[in-house]
Design a protein around this motif. Structure first.
Motif, short mmCIF file in Angstrom:
data_model
loop_
_atom_site.label_atom_id
_atom_site.label_comp_id
_atom_site.label_asym_id
_atom_site.label_seq_id
_atom_site.Cartn_x
_atom_site.Cartn_y
_atom_site.Cartn_z
N GLU A 36 -0.58 -1.80 -0.45
CA GLU A 36 0.42 -2.88 -0.36
C GLU A 36 1.82 -2.39 -0.16
O GLU A 36 2.56 -3.13 0.37
CB GLU A 36 0.04 -4.03 -1.37
CG GLU A 36 -1.09 -4.69 -1.16
CD GLU A 36 -0.90 -5.89 -2.28
OE1 GLU A 36 -0.10 -6.90 -2.25
OE2 GLU A 36 -1.97 -6.15 -2.96
N VAL A 37 1.94 -1.55 -1.14
CA VAL A 37 3.60 -0.94 -1.30
C VAL A 37 3.94 -0.25 0.06
O VAL A 37 5.01 -0.52 0.51
CB VAL A 37 3.85 0.08 -2.49
CG1 VAL A 37 5.05 0.72 -2.36
CG2 VAL A 37 3.62 -1.04 -3.97
N CYS A 38 3.00 0.79 0.39
CA CYS A 38 3.15 1.49 1.73
C CYS A 38 3.22 0.50 2.97
O CYS A 38 3.96 0.95 3.87
CB CYS A 38 2.12 2.40 1.80
SG CYS A 38 2.21 3.88 0.42
N TYR A 39 2.27 -0.48 3.08
CA TYR A 39 2.51 -1.38 4.13
C TYR A 39 3.88 -1.95 3.95
O TYR A 39 4.52 -2.23 4.96
CB TYR A 39 1.52 -2.45 3.97
CG TYR A 39 1.51 -3.39 5.15
CD1 TYR A 39 1.05 -3.00 6.40
CD2 TYR A 39 1.82 -4.75 4.95
CE1 TYR A 39 0.71 -3.80 7.46
CE2 TYR A 39 1.87 -5.59 6.09
CZ TYR A 39 1.55 -5.20 7.25
OH TYR A 39 1.65 -5.99 8.44
N ALA A 40 4.31 -2.56 2.96
CA ALA A 40 5.69 -3.34 2.82
C ALA A 40 6.87 -2.43 2.91
O ALA A 40 7.70 -2.80 3.66
CB ALA A 40 5.69 -3.97 1.48
#
Length: 92
Positions: free
Chosen positions: A39-43
């Motif tokens: 999720e962090v990498c996507y955001a």
């Protein structure tokens, strides 16, 4: 509640941060960490970092680690991405 705090640093300054919360009961801690990192990498629009042995050992000891340019396949325009588990589920 499981919470992971992710921060991007450049020149000793925090540029961005994000807290991911996961209150699901059907996932183990490792799955929650990997899902939160996704999720962090996507955001942050980043490729997924590679976990080196140093990252694994640091994360086991301190519940946090830093991913530097060696951990990413793509070029990054910051010094490191730090992830830190700031809250654990009660059942772990």
């Amino acid at each position: 509640m499981f919470r992971l705090w992710a921060k991007i640093f450049k020149d000793n300054r925090m540029l961005r941060d994000l807290t991911i919360c996961d209150d699901s009961k059907d996932k183990n801690r490792t799955k929650k960490v990997f899902d939160a990192l996704d999720e962090v990498c996507y955001a942050f629009d980043l490729s997924r970092p590679i976990w080196l042995n140093s990252n694994i050992n640091e994360f086991k000891r301190n519940d946090k680690t830093r991913f530097r340019k060696d951990n990413f396949v793509d070029d990054i325009d910051f010094d490191f991405l730090e992830i830190h588990v700031i809250e654990e589920d009660d059942d772990f």
